[in-house]
Design an enzyme around this catalytic site. Structure first.
Site, mmCIF file in Angstrom:
data_model
loop_
_atom_site.group_PDB
_atom_site.id
_atom_site.type_symbol
_atom_site.label_atom_id
_atom_site.label_comp_id
_atom_site.label_asym_id
_atom_site.label_seq_id
_atom_site.Cartn_x
_atom_site.Cartn_y
_atom_site.Cartn_z
ATOM 1 N N ASN A 278 0.813 -1.218 0.000
ATOM 2 C CA ASN A 278 0.000 0.000 0.000
ATOM 3 C C ASN A 278 0.847 1.271 0.000
ATOM 4 O O ASN A 278 0.619 2.193 -0.783
ATOM 5 C CB ASN A 278 -0.916 0.017 1.230
ATOM 6 C CG ASN A 278 -2.026 -1.006 1.146
ATOM 7 O OD1 ASN A 278 -2.334 -1.524 0.081
ATOM 8 N ND2 ASN A 278 -2.645 -1.301 2.276
ATOM 9 N N ILE A 279 1.828 1.334 0.904
ATOM 10 C CA ILE A 279 2.620 2.553 1.047
ATOM 11 C C ILE A 279 3.505 2.775 -0.179
ATOM 12 O O ILE A 279 3.568 3.871 -0.736
ATOM 13 C CB ILE A 279 3.449 2.508 2.342
ATOM 14 C CG1 ILE A 279 2.523 2.606 3.559
ATOM 15 C CG2 ILE A 279 4.474 3.635 2.381
ATOM 16 C CD1 ILE A 279 3.228 2.472 4.898
ATOM 17 N N CYS B 195 2.946 6.733 10.174
ATOM 18 C CA CYS B 195 1.837 7.575 9.718
ATOM 19 C C CYS B 195 1.234 8.337 10.896
ATOM 20 O O CYS B 195 0.916 9.529 10.788
ATOM 21 C CB CYS B 195 0.782 6.735 9.007
ATOM 22 S SG CYS B 195 0.015 5.448 10.021
ATOM 23 N N SER C 62 -6.824 0.198 5.107
ATOM 24 C CA SER C 62 -5.625 0.950 4.718
ATOM 25 C C SER C 62 -4.356 0.386 5.338
ATOM 26 O O SER C 62 -3.261 0.861 5.044
ATOM 27 C CB SER C 62 -5.779 2.418 5.127
ATOM 28 O OG SER C 62 -5.701 2.557 6.530
ATOM 29 N N GLY D 36 -1.802 -2.517 5.657
ATOM 30 C CA GLY D 36 -1.329 -3.729 5.006
ATOM 31 C C GLY D 36 -0.615 -4.664 5.961
ATOM 32 O O GLY D 36 -0.431 -4.363 7.147
ATOM 33 N N PRO D 37 -0.171 -5.819 5.461
ATOM 34 C CA PRO D 37 0.479 -6.811 6.325
ATOM 35 C C PRO D 37 1.765 -6.313 6.956
ATOM 36 O O PRO D 37 2.090 -6.674 8.091
ATOM 37 C CB PRO D 37 0.731 -7.997 5.382
ATOM 38 C CG PRO D 37 0.651 -7.426 3.994
ATOM 39 C CD PRO D 37 -0.325 -6.301 4.078
ATOM 40 N N THR E 127 2.544 -3.245 7.988
ATOM 41 C CA THR E 127 2.218 -2.416 9.152
ATOM 42 C C THR E 127 1.707 -3.274 10.295
ATOM 43 O O THR E 127 2.054 -3.056 11.463
ATOM 44 C CB THR E 127 1.165 -1.357 8.764
ATOM 45 O OG1 THR E 127 1.686 -0.558 7.701
ATOM 46 C CG2 THR E 127 0.836 -0.464 9.943
ATOM 47 N N GLN F 69 2.465 -6.282 11.039
ATOM 48 C CA GLN F 69 3.584 -6.989 11.669
ATOM 49 C C GLN F 69 4.419 -6.063 12.548
ATOM 50 O O GLN F 69 5.141 -6.523 13.426
ATOM 51 C CB GLN F 69 4.490 -7.596 10.593
ATOM 52 C CG GLN F 69 3.866 -8.761 9.836
ATOM 53 C CD GLN F 69 4.740 -9.202 8.672
ATOM 54 O OE1 GLN F 69 5.786 -8.610 8.412
ATOM 55 N NE2 GLN F 69 4.307 -10.232 7.960
ATOM 56 N N ASN G 206 -3.858 8.066 6.295
ATOM 57 C CA ASN G 206 -2.625 7.623 6.952
ATOM 58 C C ASN G 206 -1.546 7.284 5.927
ATOM 59 O O ASN G 206 -0.355 7.509 6.171
ATOM 60 C CB ASN G 206 -2.901 6.421 7.862
ATOM 61 C CG ASN G 206 -3.729 5.338 7.201
ATOM 62 O OD1 ASN G 206 -4.802 5.608 6.660
ATOM 63 N ND2 ASN G 206 -3.258 4.104 7.247
#
Length: 307
Positions: A14-15, A130, A161, A163-164, A166, A168, A272
């Site tokens: 995502n980022i 974020c 918003s 994802g995996p 973040t 973790q 974010n």
């Protein structure tokens, strides 16, 4: 046409994908590589369609091409667990790393607070988190008026918003953000909380900032400082909005924010992502402008000049 500094994106989630769109609009940055580990990822597909070179072999798939493709800046949007190794390998090749993970190896950067103070020779810059990018400007807005004994931030973000990577890094998120509330925000003691909201339809990013001042707060000066800082953040995140406050209760100052994204990759509820990637792009633009124009006085963007 002005020449641009070539960049690589590490992480196709995502980022990383949201950041790609911002870099493609930059006057001084040119994204040329995206690195991932999932050959089927949407981010790699979008990057390839946009004309970037891509690899699903991780950082090692990029290293042989760094010098030939003249990559000077890399953005790491992977995980705190692998960032140290990614940074080491690229720093050895002369690449400056912009860290969008909570690894916090290099100095923190929150653009409206300390972008202008960064050491131009630094090889690793950490963008905090974020939640940190959204809230630390408000802590700093209070602490520049008077001493803050304690700063606490609560960042509420949409589950869609996050994802995996973040997910973790939740523990690292809270530790890194709390540390930056102290180091950059100016609070003597900092605390950070993240709330991942599963509500449907997804809600905009919302942030609550509590500051406990040492002395009775100067309400007029703090309010003016907060509004000034809001305007500075809005220059690169237009959807950054003061919803309520500052609210004063004894020595406690509370500020309520909402962050709406530009909708570059995920919809506008993912503010974010927007505030993190916009801050990273702005920081890299400063570095790129110094590389392109090594004079003492450089001009990044109008926003940076006003920060």
């Amino acid at each position: 046409m002005t020449s641009k500094i070539k960049c690589a994106l590490i992480g196709s989630g995502n980022i990383g994908t949201d950041l790609l769109y911002k870099l493609m609009r930059s006057d001084v940055l040119e994204p040329v590589w995206m690195v991932g580990i999932d050959p089927e990822s949407d981010g790699l597909a979008r990057a390839k369609a946009a004309g970037l070179k891509v690899t699903a072999d991780g950082i090692n798939g990029l290293l042989p091409f760094v010098e030939a493709d003249e990559i000077k800046i890399a953005f790491d949007a992977t995980s705190a667990y692998v960032h140290a190794e990614n940074s080491r390998k690229l720093n050895e090749l002369g690449v400056v790393m912009i860290d969008l993970t909570p690894a916090a190896i290099g100095p923190f950067c929150v653009p409206p607070v300390n972008l202008s103070q960064l050491d131009e020779n630094v090889k690793n810059i950490n963008m905090v988190t974020c939640g940190g990018q959204a809230t630390i400007p408000m802590v700093a807005a209070v602490s520049r008026v008077q001493a803050v004994e304690y700063g606490e931030i609560v960042a509420t973000v949409s589950s869609r918003s996050v994802g995996p990577g973040t997910r973790q890094n939740i523990d690292e998120f809270t530790r890194t953000t709390a540390g930056a509330v102290e180091q950059i925000g100016g609070a003597e003691k900092g605390k950070a909380i993240i709330v991942i909201n599963p509500a449907e339809p997804p809600l905009l990013m919302r942030d609550t900032i509590h500051c406990l001042t040492k002395e009775q707060p100067d309400e007029q000066a703090i309010t003016a400082s907060v509004h000034e800082m809001i305007e500075q953040v809005q220059q690169y995140v237009p959807g950054y909005t003061l919803k309520n406050g500052p609210v004063f209760d004894g020595r406690k100052v509370t500020i309520f924010l909402e962050v709406e994204g530009l909708g570059d990759y995920l919809p506008k509820y993912a503010g974010n992502l927007d505030i993190m990637t916009a801050a990273a792009a702005r920081t890299a633009e400063m570095l790129a402008s110094k590389m392109l124009n090594p004079e003492p006085h450089y001009n990044v963007t109008q926003e940076a000049a006003l920060a």
